[in-house]
Design a protein around this motif. Structure first.
Motif, short mmCIF file in Angstrom:
data_model
loop_
_atom_site.label_atom_id
_atom_site.label_comp_id
_atom_site.label_asym_id
_atom_site.label_seq_id
_atom_site.Cartn_x
_atom_site.Cartn_y
_atom_site.Cartn_z
N LYS A 13 0.81 -1.22 0.00
CA LYS A 13 0.00 0.00 0.00
C LYS A 13 0.84 1.27 0.00
N ARG A 68 0.30 5.08 2.88
CA ARG A 68 -0.88 4.71 2.10
C ARG A 68 -1.19 5.81 1.09
N LYS A 69 -1.85 5.42 0.00
CA LYS A 69 -2.23 6.40 -1.02
C LYS A 69 -3.62 6.96 -0.68
N THR A 70 -3.65 7.79 0.37
CA THR A 70 -4.89 8.45 0.76
C THR A 70 -4.66 9.95 0.71
N ALA A 71 -5.75 10.69 0.64
CA ALA A 71 -5.65 12.15 0.60
C ALA A 71 -5.00 12.67 1.88
N LYS A 72 -5.36 12.11 3.01
CA LYS A 72 -4.82 12.57 4.29
C LYS A 72 -3.31 12.32 4.38
N GLU A 103 -6.03 11.16 -4.35
CA GLU A 103 -5.13 11.56 -3.27
C GLU A 103 -4.93 13.07 -3.21
#
Length: 186
Positions: free
Chosen positions: A49, A70-74, A102
């Motif tokens: 991830k 992780r590839k999340t916006a946050k 993201e």
């Protein structure tokens, strides 16, 4: 019973709040005569991830690379603020993104860093060619299929140092580090 047609991916609504596209970017950003304009992207792998967040200053080609769990916006917004936040305000003017999910926290990043956001048209990654080229250089060290969960911060910093200390013809054979330091002090 017939199913309703699915929307074509090219026509699905953008998840980005209030995107301003590169066609509306001021001309002085496009000419690369002024520092402080960044392009960002991610380098990811189907294995694991974790990703790498890449930010490249357009004029000097100075690159920052950061491990992101992780590839999340946050997670991506934290990486951007950590990476660019310690530079002086005159070195943080604009950030050009692609249309990935993201990047949905770009307004928050702008508030914290004092930047303006611009986005490539969908499927027009060449509108941020500097960072795309830089990702290609990073791939020489971390080829496709690399699991970024197993890549250490020390390895990433070593690659960043190698690429920032490589003379570039477009910089009159200065290194990105030398060009960035000159512009940072002025």
């Amino acid at each position: 019973r017939k199913r309703p047609p699915r929307p074509h991916p090219k026509h699905s609504p953008s998840p980005l709040p209030h995107p301003v596209f590169t066609r509306d970017r001021p001309e002085h950003v496009n000419t690369r005569k002024q520092s402080g304009h960044w392009e960002v992207d991610t380098v990811h792998s189907p294995k694991g991830k974790a990703i790498l967040a890449v930010a490249v200053e357009r004029k000097t080609r100075y690159m920052r690379i950061k491990n992101v769990p992780r590839k999340t916006a946050k997670a991506f917004r934290r990486a951007l603020v950590d990476t660019l936040g310690h530079y002086p305000v005159h070195m943080r003017k604009t950030i050009t993104y692609d249309n990935g999910a993201e990047n949905t926290s770009h307004i928050w990043v702008n508030r914290v860093l004092g930047t303006k956001s611009y986005f490539c048209e969908p499927y027009h990654s060449w509108e941020k060619a500097t960072v795309e080229n830089s990702v290609g250089l990073i791939r020489r060290y971390f080829p496709k299929g690399t699991n970024f969960c197993n890549v250490t911060k020390k390895q990433v910093l070593w690659v960043e140092k190698q690429l920032n200390n490589r003379p570039r013809k477009c910089l009159n054979y200065q290194t990105p580090t030398e060009a960035f330091r000159q512009d940072r002090c002025t």
